[in-house]
Design a protein around this motif. Structure first.
Motif, short mmCIF file in Angstrom:
data_model
loop_
_atom_site.label_atom_id
_atom_site.label_comp_id
_atom_site.label_asym_id
_atom_site.label_seq_id
_atom_site.Cartn_x
_atom_site.Cartn_y
_atom_site.Cartn_z
N UNK A 129 25.44 -3.41 4.77
CA UNK A 129 24.34 -4.21 5.28
C UNK A 129 22.99 -3.49 5.29
N UNK A 130 22.98 -2.17 5.38
CA UNK A 130 21.73 -1.43 5.58
C UNK A 130 20.62 -1.75 4.58
N UNK A 184 0.85 -1.18 0.00
CA UNK A 184 0.00 0.00 0.00
C UNK A 184 0.89 1.24 0.00
N UNK A 185 0.30 2.38 -0.27
CA UNK A 185 1.05 3.63 -0.27
C UNK A 185 1.67 3.88 1.11
N UNK A 186 0.91 3.60 2.17
CA UNK A 186 1.42 3.81 3.53
C UNK A 186 2.62 2.90 3.81
N UNK A 187 2.52 1.64 3.40
CA UNK A 187 3.61 0.70 3.62
C UNK A 187 4.85 1.11 2.84
N UNK A 188 4.65 1.52 1.59
CA UNK A 188 5.77 1.95 0.77
C UNK A 188 6.41 3.22 1.34
N UNK A 189 5.60 4.13 1.82
CA UNK A 189 6.12 5.36 2.43
C UNK A 189 6.93 5.05 3.68
N UNK A 190 6.43 4.12 4.49
CA UNK A 190 7.15 3.71 5.69
C UNK A 190 8.51 3.09 5.34
N UNK A 191 8.52 2.23 4.32
CA UNK A 191 9.75 1.61 3.84
C UNK A 191 10.73 2.66 3.34
N UNK A 209 15.59 5.96 3.77
CA UNK A 209 16.16 7.32 3.71
C UNK A 209 16.91 7.64 5.01
N UNK A 210 16.33 7.24 6.14
CA UNK A 210 16.95 7.49 7.44
C UNK A 210 18.31 6.79 7.55
N UNK A 211 18.44 5.64 6.89
CA UNK A 211 19.69 4.87 6.92
C UNK A 211 20.67 5.32 5.83
#
Length: 177
Positions: free
Chosen positions: A92-93, A36-43, A48-50
């Protein structure tokens, strides 16, 4: 037949992808179909944070870029929707994050990856993701290197301690005599 403009744009995209592949420490390819868009955004936020770059790529252009870098073994993996997670500094990230999210969201499937120029299948990428962090591996290595030295020091201290006790007993015996 495609126009010259479109061909030039595609050549630029292939060149850019080729440079990314050449300079990357790790690349992981995944099928994101069904997220879903929410799942993809979370991923995407986690990646991005890593410091991992994540993008949906065209299979044909990515195949051409991979072939330019001598990674012909990737060809079978370029079918269906493909997303590419790239890291220039952390080995590894990308694998760790995509493996974590593929467990969380079963629709996300890891296809394959490239680690420092070598192609790995899904199982190898998941095994890479299961490795402990670099700091923990370094600490374990140092601990195992330190253990024999510590044992050697204890043995030497034991011999010296025994000598001191024996000399002290002789000194007490002579003082009493």
């Amino acid at each position: 037949m495609p126009s010259e403009k479109i061909l030039a744009k595609k050549k630029d995209v292939v060149s850019e992808l080729s440079d990314k592949i050449k300079n990357a420490k790790t690349i992981v390819f995944a099928d994101y179909r069904g997220l879903t868009v929410e799942q993809d955004t979370e991923l995407r936020n986690a990646l991005r944070k890593a410091g991992v770059e994540y993008a949906v790529v065209k299979n044909t252009l990515t195949k051409l870029a991979a072939n330019e870098n001598g990674l012909n073994e990737l060809e079978p993996y370029f079918n269906g929707p493909t997303a590419m997670a790239v890291s220039d500094n952390d080995v590894i990230a990308p694998a760790k994050i995509l493996a974590e999210y593929s467990k969380k969201y079963e629709k996300l499937q890891i296809k394959a990856g490239v680690v420092e120029g070598k192609v790995f299948d899904e199982n190898s990428i998941k095994a890479l993701a299961a490795l402990p962090p670099k700091e923990e591996l370094v600490a374990k290595a140092l601990g195992s290197m330190k253990a024999p030295i510590t044992g050697f020091v204890n043995v030497l201290n034991g011999n010296i301690r025994g000598l001191v006790v024996a000399l002290n007993a002789i000194a007490e015996k002579q003082a009493n005599a």
